[in-house]
Write an enzyme that holds these catalytic residues in place. Structure first.
Site, mmCIF file in Angstrom:
data_model
loop_
_atom_site.group_PDB
_atom_site.id
_atom_site.type_symbol
_atom_site.label_atom_id
_atom_site.label_comp_id
_atom_site.label_asym_id
_atom_site.label_seq_id
_atom_site.Cartn_x
_atom_site.Cartn_y
_atom_site.Cartn_z
ATOM 1 C CB SER A 21 -5.548 -8.277 1.983
ATOM 2 O OG SER A 21 -5.943 -8.315 0.691
ATOM 3 C CE1 TYR A 78 -2.880 -3.173 1.821
ATOM 4 C CE2 TYR A 78 -2.826 -4.739 0.342
ATOM 5 C CZ TYR A 78 -3.150 -3.833 1.298
ATOM 6 O OH TYR A 78 -4.892 -4.009 1.853
#
Length: 260
Positions: A137, A150
């Site tokens: 990501s 995260y």
């Protein structure tokens, strides 16, 4: 007549994972798809309409037992492509989070992913053939205040993918890292982030994200950042102090930042 190529796609019940599986099916791959929810069966039924074999596995990929269940479903067939996409998020301040949910983010995004790649990667290396796509990501470029765990897991995966690629440089196995930005999936609802700016802002289309990642995997590229805005974000992040990045992220992810 030779058998179709086989792709294994995790986190394939919805979102980017389902779209990655769709890309595989449209390219002639047979599929083994996995997720930790019953919706994986509906996804399989949808994908079978495209053609080819689709095996659905409901398994908790945060556990070694769940990964073993997925691997057993493959049987003796060689895996031509592994699309390691399973992942979960978690919003809010770290010290206010339930630690069981914190642990689940780490176990799903990192531990289970590594275990699956280790098992499948060794089989690919023995054949000197295979493609691995890891969903990292752009979040991995930024200290994620109010999304700290995260973002940390994605920083790990982004880094790990480049390291593994280098280790496999002289083999027939390629590793590609897909690094999307915020995408229109169930992610933010499941992460309890629908009261945040990032949770409610316009997001990227999951099929476009998946197609870019799939094509990059087939080319054997090292990585792909999807979307012009995300490419710019990663470029800026590389030259911006981490303290500044963390403050900027707060404006996106702190509860209560959603537009009224």
């Amino acid at each position: 007549m030779p058998a179709n190529k086989l792709a294994v796609v995790t986190g394939a019940s919805t979102g980017i994972g389902l779209e990655l599986a769709r890309c595989c099916a449209e390219d002639g791959f047979d599929l083994v798809i996995a997720a930790n929810e019953p919706a994986i069966e509906a996804a399989a039924a949808e994908l079978r309409k495209i053609g080819g074999s689709v095996v659905a596995v409901q398994a908790d990929l945060a556990t070694t037992e769940g990964v073993d269940k997925l691997y057993a479903a493959v049987g003796d067939r060689p895996i031509d492509a592994l699309l390691a996409n399973a992942g979960v998020g978690l919003g809010n301040a770290f010290l206010g989070q339930d630690f069981g949910r914190v642990r689940r983010v780490v176990d799903t995004n990192i531990t289970g992913t590594l275990y699956l790649i280790h098992r499948v990667g060794n089989e690919m290396l023995r054949r000197n053939s295979g493609r691995i796509l890891i969903t990292g990501s752009v979040a991995g470029f930024t200290p994620g205040s109010f999304q700290a765990v995260y973002n940390g897991t994605k920083a790990f995966l982004d880094s790990f993918s480049f390291a593994l690629r280098e280790e496999l440089r002289d083999s027939g196995v390629t590793v590609t890292c897909l690094m999307p930005g915020a995408t229109e999936t169930e992610f933010f609802r499941r992460a309890d982030m629908m009261d945040t700016k990032v949770g409610t802002d316009k997001k990227d289309d999951p099929h476009e994200v998946a197609k870019a990642g799939f094509d990059a995997m087939l080319r054997g590229d090292s990585d792909i950042v999807t979307g012009v805005k995300n490419k710019l974000q990663t470029t800026v992040a590389n030259v911006t102090p981490n303290e500044v990045l963390a403050k900027q992220h707060r404006k996106m992810a702190e509860p209560g930042t959603a537009k009224p």
